[in-house]
Design an enzyme around this catalytic site. Structure first.
Site, PDB file in Angstrom:
ATOM      1  CG  PHE A   1       8.156   5.249  25.837  1.00 41.41           C
ATOM      2  CD1 PHE A   1       7.224   6.241  25.535  1.00 41.41           C
ATOM      3  CD2 PHE A   1       7.760   3.919  25.773  1.00 41.41           C
ATOM      4  CE1 PHE A   1       5.913   5.907  25.195  1.00 41.41           C
ATOM      5  CE2 PHE A   1       6.467   3.565  25.431  1.00 41.41           C
ATOM      6  CZ  PHE A   1       5.531   4.560  25.147  1.00 41.41           C
TER       7      PHE A   1
ATOM      8  CB  ILE B   1      20.181   1.993  38.674  1.00 36.64           C
ATOM      9  CG1 ILE B   1      20.208   1.006  37.496  1.00 36.64           C
ATOM     10  CG2 ILE B   1      19.163   3.096  38.449  1.00 36.64           C
ATOM     11  CD1 ILE B   1      18.948   0.144  37.390  1.00 36.64           C
TER      12      ILE B   1
ATOM     13  CB  THR C   1       8.066  -6.487  30.390  1.00 41.59           C
ATOM     14  OG1 THR C   1       7.605  -7.017  29.151  1.00 41.59           O
ATOM     15  CG2 THR C   1       9.294  -7.300  30.797  1.00 41.59           C
ATOM     16  CG  ASP C   2       3.647  -8.340  27.837  1.00 38.97           C
ATOM     17  OD1 ASP C   2       4.825  -8.008  27.576  1.00 38.97           O
ATOM     18  OD2 ASP C   2       2.703  -8.175  27.032  1.00 38.97           O
ATOM     19  CD  GLU C   3       8.968  -8.322  25.587  1.00 44.06           C
ATOM     20  OE1 GLU C   3       9.972  -8.960  25.272  1.00 44.06           O
ATOM     21  OE2 GLU C   3       8.641  -7.248  25.056  1.00 44.06           O
TER      22      GLU C   3
ATOM     23  CE1 TYR D   1      13.518  -5.385  28.604  1.00 42.02           C
ATOM     24  CE2 TYR D   1      11.805  -6.580  27.403  1.00 42.02           C
ATOM     25  CZ  TYR D   1      12.186  -5.578  28.290  1.00 42.02           C
ATOM     26  OH  TYR D   1      11.220  -4.763  28.857  1.00 42.02           O
TER      27      TYR D   1
ATOM     28  CB  ALA E   1      16.470 -14.051  30.544  1.00 41.26           C
ATOM     29  CB  SER E   2      18.020  -9.109  31.964  1.00 38.70           C
ATOM     30  OG  SER E   2      17.285  -8.235  31.145  1.00 38.70           O
ATOM     31  CE  LYS E   3      12.059  -5.047  33.094  1.00 40.05           C
ATOM     32  NZ  LYS E   3      12.387  -3.763  33.798  1.00 40.05           N
TER      33      LYS E   3
HETATM   34  P1  NAD Z   1      13.462   3.240  27.389  1.00 37.32           P
HETATM   35  O1  NAD Z   1      14.491   2.388  26.753  1.00 37.32           O
HETATM   36  O2  NAD Z   1      12.710   4.240  26.572  1.00 37.32           O
HETATM   37  O3  NAD Z   1      14.117   4.068  28.593  1.00 37.32           O
HETATM   38  C1  NAD Z   1      14.984   3.480  29.531  1.00 37.32           C
HETATM   39  C2  NAD Z   1      15.602   4.615  30.336  1.00 37.32           C
HETATM   40  O4  NAD Z   1      16.479   4.025  31.322  1.00 37.32           O
HETATM   41  C3  NAD Z   1      16.460   5.567  29.498  1.00 37.32           C
HETATM   42  O5  NAD Z   1      16.196   6.897  29.857  1.00 37.32           O
HETATM   43  C4  NAD Z   1      17.906   5.188  29.878  1.00 37.32           C
HETATM   44  O6  NAD Z   1      18.809   6.265  29.778  1.00 37.32           O
HETATM   45  C5  NAD Z   1      17.711   4.737  31.324  1.00 37.32           C
HETATM   46  N1  NAD Z   1      18.770   3.816  31.781  1.00 37.32           N
HETATM   47  C6  NAD Z   1      19.259   2.731  31.122  1.00 37.32           C
HETATM   48  N2  NAD Z   1      20.229   2.148  31.862  1.00 37.32           N
HETATM   49  C7  NAD Z   1      20.334   2.868  33.010  1.00 37.32           C
HETATM   50  C8  NAD Z   1      21.146   2.758  34.157  1.00 37.32           C
HETATM   51  N3  NAD Z   1      22.064   1.780  34.279  1.00 37.32           N
HETATM   52  N4  NAD Z   1      20.998   3.663  35.148  1.00 37.32           N
HETATM   53  C9  NAD Z   1      20.083   4.673  35.039  1.00 37.32           C
HETATM   54  N5  NAD Z   1      19.295   4.828  33.958  1.00 37.32           N
HETATM   55  C10 NAD Z   1      19.413   3.937  32.955  1.00 37.32           C
HETATM   56  O7  NAD Z   1      12.486   2.235  28.116  1.00 37.32           O
HETATM   57  P2  NAD Z   1      10.910   2.256  28.332  1.00 37.32           P
HETATM   58  O8  NAD Z   1      10.256   1.681  27.150  1.00 37.32           O
HETATM   59  O9  NAD Z   1      10.513   3.569  28.852  1.00 37.32           O
HETATM   60  O10 NAD Z   1      10.799   1.171  29.500  1.00 37.32           O
HETATM   61  C11 NAD Z   1      10.828   1.557  30.862  1.00 37.32           C
HETATM   62  C12 NAD Z   1      10.622   0.340  31.731  1.00 37.32           C
HETATM   63  O11 NAD Z   1       9.375  -0.275  31.409  1.00 37.32           O
HETATM   64  C13 NAD Z   1      11.670  -0.748  31.546  1.00 37.32           C
HETATM   65  O12 NAD Z   1      11.958  -1.302  32.797  1.00 37.32           O
HETATM   66  C14 NAD Z   1      10.998  -1.754  30.646  1.00 37.32           C
HETATM   67  O13 NAD Z   1      11.524  -3.045  30.858  1.00 37.32           O
HETATM   68  C15 NAD Z   1       9.569  -1.639  31.100  1.00 37.32           C
HETATM   69  N6  NAD Z   1       8.542  -1.982  30.114  1.00 37.32           N
HETATM   70  C16 NAD Z   1       8.561  -1.421  28.866  1.00 37.32           C
HETATM   71  C17 NAD Z   1       7.535  -1.711  27.968  1.00 37.32           C
HETATM   72  C18 NAD Z   1       7.486  -1.084  26.600  1.00 37.32           C
HETATM   73  O14 NAD Z   1       6.610  -1.427  25.814  1.00 37.32           O
HETATM   74  N7  NAD Z   1       8.328  -0.131  26.267  1.00 37.32           N
HETATM   75  C19 NAD Z   1       6.529  -2.606  28.337  1.00 37.32           C
HETATM   76  C20 NAD Z   1       6.543  -3.148  29.622  1.00 37.32           C
HETATM   77  C21 NAD Z   1       7.551  -2.821  30.498  1.00 37.32           C
HETATM   78  P1  TYD Z   2       8.956  -4.419  19.739  1.00 36.69           P
HETATM   79  O1  TYD Z   2       8.396  -3.032  19.604  1.00 36.69           O
HETATM   80  O2  TYD Z   2      10.409  -4.629  19.542  1.00 36.69           O
HETATM   81  O3  TYD Z   2       8.473  -4.959  21.158  1.00 36.69           O
HETATM   82  P2  TYD Z   2       8.590  -6.469  21.776  1.00 36.69           P
HETATM   83  O4  TYD Z   2       9.376  -7.334  20.909  1.00 36.69           O
HETATM   84  O5  TYD Z   2       9.301  -6.162  23.058  1.00 36.69           O
HETATM   85  O6  TYD Z   2       7.172  -6.921  21.939  1.00 36.69           O
HETATM   86  O7  TYD Z   2       8.212  -5.366  18.726  1.00 36.69           O
HETATM   87  C1  TYD Z   2       6.816  -5.530  18.769  1.00 36.69           C
HETATM   88  C2  TYD Z   2       6.441  -6.569  17.734  1.00 36.69           C
HETATM   89  O8  TYD Z   2       6.775  -6.076  16.431  1.00 36.69           O
HETATM   90  C3  TYD Z   2       7.181  -7.868  17.897  1.00 36.69           C
HETATM   91  O9  TYD Z   2       6.322  -8.948  17.553  1.00 36.69           O
HETATM   92  C4  TYD Z   2       8.312  -7.757  16.894  1.00 36.69           C
HETATM   93  C5  TYD Z   2       7.690  -6.950  15.765  1.00 36.69           C
HETATM   94  N1  TYD Z   2       8.632  -6.097  14.999  1.00 36.69           N
HETATM   95  C6  TYD Z   2       8.649  -6.161  13.608  1.00 36.69           C
HETATM   96  O10 TYD Z   2       7.884  -6.913  12.981  1.00 36.69           O
HETATM   97  N2  TYD Z   2       9.539  -5.370  12.940  1.00 36.69           N
HETATM   98  C7  TYD Z   2      10.389  -4.529  13.560  1.00 36.69           C
HETATM   99  O11 TYD Z   2      11.184  -3.829  12.889  1.00 36.69           O
HETATM  100  C8  TYD Z   2      10.359  -4.463  14.994  1.00 36.69           C
HETATM  101  C9  TYD Z   2      11.289  -3.560  15.749  1.00 36.69           C
HETATM  102  C10 TYD Z   2       9.464  -5.273  15.671  1.00 36.69           C
END
Ligand code: NAD
Ligand code: TYD
Length: 342
Positions: A12, A61, A126-128, A151, A153-155
């Site tokens: 994404f 990776i 991430t903020d998490e 999740y 903790a790994s980040k």
């Molecule tokens: P996503 O799950 O949509 O995409 C992750 C991508 O990484 C996928 O294309 C997957 O195929 C690839 N991938 C997974 N394991 C891999 C590996 N071992 N080697 C190579 N590629 C691999 O994730 P996203 O939401 O786009 O998040 C991207 C980054 O941003 C992550 O590091 C996530 O922790 C961070 N992040 C996400 C959010 C959010 O709201 N989605 C917020 C803050 C930070």
């Molecule tokens: P999510 O998109 O999983 O992101 P994160 O937990 O990493 O912040 O969830 C966002 C918020 O929405 C979180 O407070 C959990 C809640 N949520 C629901 O209430 N129902 C759902 O089905 C999902 C996936 C999340």
């Protein structure tokens, strides 16, 4: 900084960032390096696939020789690491892949960056990692990490490794910690695309617990611009928070979403809560703003724009929801207890 390895670039945020880089920096070259897990999707990159500045490589990776080969072959000078397992609920179900990719994979990339003397290693975090934040306070970059899910903790572990490479080896690193992103190409396991598409299909919206948890929902394009600013103007060894700086309750997010879809509140269904659910995240984003960055959307504008994208792009999400996702949905929600509004 000219030849970028964008790991996780078929996911994404990575795909949105590839679009951002190619449209804002005409002289940059981008190699996407992606394992193509369930979350990787080449449809996310379809409209750059003919761009001569773009190359796609399938790779993990955690696989050091494959990473090194990509760096060597494409004269990479910068890694931006988006590759990760990213969904909290999946990390609760099985943390294994999270430890591999988010911790060991980060380490493999850091070692490669060190070995090849890269100009920059940028970690997408991430903020998490800050954990649950009580009302009245916001996280600043110098706060300790206090993650509470496999999740996060790994980040957080990945972040600590990155910072240790700066302190120990003077590897030129930066980190951005983003709040919840929303926008085009987000896999519909995450709450906003799940709820929009469920609403469009007339299905219930499974709100965890009382729905009073707070998140800072930011437009993915604002996040990409923030990463760009941190990359070009940030200081080495520093962390930058990226978000709107204002969080909303999940129930408010649902209210805006349903209003934009034009669907009734009767679709809301409160269900059993996520174990260890963080009640609130809140970022102070002044440090990045001081570099001249400013988000263009508040949470409400980001939610409304996201809803419109999913309404207009059924071609993208329908095949996902009709595929492997069905088994996931059944596993995660099939037997989940519906609860009375607390
Ligand atoms: P996503 O799950 O949509 O995409 C992750 C991508 O990484 C996928 O294309 C997957 O195929 C690839 N991938 C997974 N394991 C891999 C590996 N071992 N080697 C190579 N590629 C691999 O994730 P996203 O939401 O786009 O998040 C991207 C980054 O941003 C992550 O590091 C996530 O922790 C961070 N992040 C996400 C959010 C959010 O709201 N989605 C917020 C803050 C930070
Ligand atoms: P999510 O998109 O999983 O992101 P994160 O937990 O990493 O912040 O969830 C966002 C918020 O929405 C979180 O407070 C959990 C809640 N949520 C629901 O209430 N129902 C759902 O089905 C999902 C996936 C999340």
């Amino acid at each position: 900084m000219k030849n970028f390895l964008i790991t996780g670039g078929a996911g994404f945020i990575g795909a949105n960032f590839v679009h951002h880089l190619l449209s804002h920096h005409p002289d940059y070259h981008v190699v996407v390096f992606d394992k193509m897990t369930y979350a990787g999707n080449l449809n996310n990159l379809a409209d750059v696939s003919d761009d001569p500045r773009y190359t796609f490589l399938r790779g993990d990776i955690c696989d050091a020789p494959a990473v090194e080969q990509a760096i060597r072959q494409h004269h990479i000078d910068t890694i931006v690491n988006f590759a990760a397992e990213t969904h909290v609920d999946r990390s609760i179900e099985d943390p294994n892949a999270f430890i591999h990719t988010d911790v060991i994979g980060t380490h493999v990339l850091l070692e490669a960056a060190r070995k090849f003397g890269l100009e920059r290693y940028h970690q997408i975090s991430t903020d998490e990692v800050y954990g649950h934040i009580p009302h009245g306070t916001s996280s600043v970059e110098t706060d300790s990490v206090a993650p509470r899910s496999p999740y996060s903790a790994s980040k957080a572990s990945g972040d600590l490794l990155v910072l240790s490479y700066w302190v120990t080896y003077k590897l030129p690193v930066t980190i951005t910690r983003g709040a919840n992103n929303i926008g085009p190409y987000q896999y519909p396991e995450k709450v906003v695309p799940l709820f929009v598409t469920n609403a469009l299909e007339g299905k219930p919206l499974p709100v965890y617990g009382d729905g009073r948890q707070m998140r800072d929902y930011q437009w993915v394009g604002d996040h990409c611009q923030g990463i760009d600013v941190a990359l070009h103007q940030g200081q080495l060894g520093e962390v930058y928070n990226v978000g709107t700086g204002q969080e909303v309750e999940n129930l408010r997010m649902v209210e805006i979403l349903l209003d934009e879809v034009g669907a009734p509140p009767s679709l809301i269904q409160h269900v059993e809560d996520r174990p260890g659910h963080d009640r609130r995240y809140s970022l102070n984003v002044d440090k990045l703003k001081a570099l001249g960055w400013q988000p263009e959307h508040d949470c409400e504008a980001a939610i409304r724009r996201t809803v419109r994208w999913y309404i207009e792009n059924e071609w993208w999400w329908r095949p996902i929801k009709n595929g492997e996702f069905r088994d996931y949905y059944q596993r995660m929600y099939g037997n989940r207890k519906v609860i009375a509004v607390p």
